[in-house]
Design a protein around this motif. Structure first.
Motif, PDB file in Angstrom:
ATOM      1  N   GLU A  84       7.487   3.212   6.302  1.00 56.65           N
ATOM      2  CA  GLU A  84       6.601   2.110   5.934  1.00 56.65           C
ATOM      3  C   GLU A  84       5.134   2.466   6.198  1.00 56.65           C
ATOM      4  OE1 GLU A  84       6.868  -1.016   4.440  1.00 56.65           O
ATOM      5  OE2 GLU A  84       8.767  -0.092   3.855  1.00 56.65           O
ATOM      6  N   GLN A  85       4.870   3.021   7.384  1.00 49.83           N
ATOM      7  CA  GLN A  85       3.490   3.408   7.724  1.00 49.83           C
ATOM      8  C   GLN A  85       2.981   4.452   6.744  1.00 49.83           C
ATOM      9  OE1 GLN A  85       3.477   4.539  11.890  1.00 49.83           O
ATOM     10  NE2 GLN A  85       1.648   3.349  12.196  1.00 49.83           N
ATOM     11  N   TYR A  86       3.816   5.411   6.433  1.00 52.64           N
ATOM     12  CA  TYR A  86       3.462   6.496   5.518  1.00 52.64           C
ATOM     13  C   TYR A  86       3.106   5.934   4.144  1.00 52.64           C
ATOM     14  CZ  TYR A  86       4.128  11.052   3.163  1.00 52.64           C
ATOM     15  OH  TYR A  86       3.974  12.206   2.442  1.00 52.64           O
ATOM     16  N   LYS A  87       3.940   5.046   3.618  1.00 51.56           N
ATOM     17  CA  LYS A  87       3.702   4.473   2.291  1.00 51.56           C
ATOM     18  C   LYS A  87       2.455   3.591   2.275  1.00 51.56           C
ATOM     19  CE  LYS A  87       8.442   4.454   0.602  1.00 51.56           C
ATOM     20  NZ  LYS A  87       9.595   3.607   0.246  1.00 51.56           N
ATOM     21  N   ASN A  88       2.280   2.776   3.318  1.00 51.87           N
ATOM     22  CA  ASN A  88       1.163   1.828   3.339  1.00 51.87           C
ATOM     23  C   ASN A  88      -0.191   2.500   3.528  1.00 51.87           C
ATOM     24  OD1 ASN A  88       2.943  -0.287   2.978  1.00 51.87           O
ATOM     25  ND2 ASN A  88       3.097  -0.745   5.151  1.00 51.87           N
ATOM     26  N   ALA A  89      -0.236   3.567   4.283  1.00 51.36           N
ATOM     27  CA  ALA A  89      -1.519   4.211   4.593  1.00 51.36           C
ATOM     28  C   ALA A  89      -1.790   5.445   3.741  1.00 51.36           C
ATOM     29  CB  ALA A  89      -1.548   4.604   6.068  1.00 51.36           C
ATOM     30  N   TYR A  90      -0.877   5.788   2.866  1.00 55.60           N
ATOM     31  CA  TYR A  90      -0.976   7.070   2.162  1.00 55.60           C
ATOM     32  C   TYR A  90      -2.172   7.137   1.214  1.00 55.60           C
ATOM     33  CZ  TYR A  90       0.279  11.327  -0.201  1.00 55.60           C
ATOM     34  OH  TYR A  90       0.255  12.610  -0.688  1.00 55.60           O
ATOM     35  N   LYS A  91      -3.010   8.112   1.472  1.00 49.48           N
ATOM     36  CA  LYS A  91      -4.104   8.477   0.585  1.00 49.48           C
ATOM     37  C   LYS A  91      -4.186   9.997   0.629  1.00 49.48           C
ATOM     38  CE  LYS A  91      -6.862   4.363   1.264  1.00 49.48           C
ATOM     39  NZ  LYS A  91      -8.038   3.783   1.896  1.00 49.48           N
TER      40      LYS A  91
END
Length: 193
Positions: A34-41
């Motif tokens: 979840e963290q990876y998907k939400n913060a991914y840039k």
């Protein structure tokens, strides 16, 4: 009969313990995903361009040092390839502060300092462990890792979620070859769990 009963009871209790561990592991993986998907840039970070000196359990980047656990060859390889280095983490910390802090007084104070990077300086940090996050892998050209670090200036451990990309990689590419030809494309500081 008592032996059979004891054996059955032990087996039942241990099965419950294994199920709980697997459930906790799955919850942790879900949180990371979840963290990876939400913060991914996606971003292309430069490799370290200065002098890298690899010693027994430390890697020196010009005048900055990162210590590592020498039993883990992946950490050593990522450091000696210049993918992760103190100056990069210092810049990351400073940019994170500027982007996330809403307190105008703190931002003004930062601008008034002679060297604003000094407050975020990463040096003598220790990378205690690295986990390859294969559950995030959907493309053989991309690998994600969770670095568990300790910085003496901070009270507790820090985790960095990093992504490496190697455009030439395929399913048969070894981890060593992958890292040697990779670029750092994502960094996220995580709360320690």
């Amino acid at each position: 009969m008592k032996l059979l009963f004891s054996l059955s009871l032990s087996l039942l209790l241990s099965a419950g313990a294994f199920a709980q561990k697997k459930e906790a592991s799955t919850a942790k993986n879900k949180a990371i995903t979840e963290q990876y998907k939400n913060a991914y840039k996606k971003k292309n970070y430069k490799k370290f361009e200065g002098k890298i000196i690899v010693k027994d359990n430390l890697v020196q980047f010009d005048d900055k040092i990162i210590f590592y656990d020498k039993t883990n060859p992946t950490v050593k390889l990522i450091l000696q390839e210049g993918l992760i280095y103190p100056q990069l983490l210092t810049d990351y910390q400073m940019n994170k502060f500027i982007d996330e802090t809403t307190d105008r007084t703190q931002k003004r104070f930062l601008k008034l300092q002679k060297d604003p990077r000094a407050s975020f300086d990463v040096n003598n940090m220790r990378i205690n462990d690295i986990d390859y996050l294969n559950f995030l892998e959907s493309d053989p050209k991309v690998k994600a890792f969770n670095l568990i670090c300790k910085d003496n200036k901070l009270s507790g451990p820090i985790q960095y979620l990093i992504e490496l990309t190697n455009k030439e990689a395929n399913k048969e590419t070894s981890m060593e070859d992958f890292i040697k030809n990779a670029k750092l494309t994502f960094v996220l500081q995580r709360k320690f769990d």
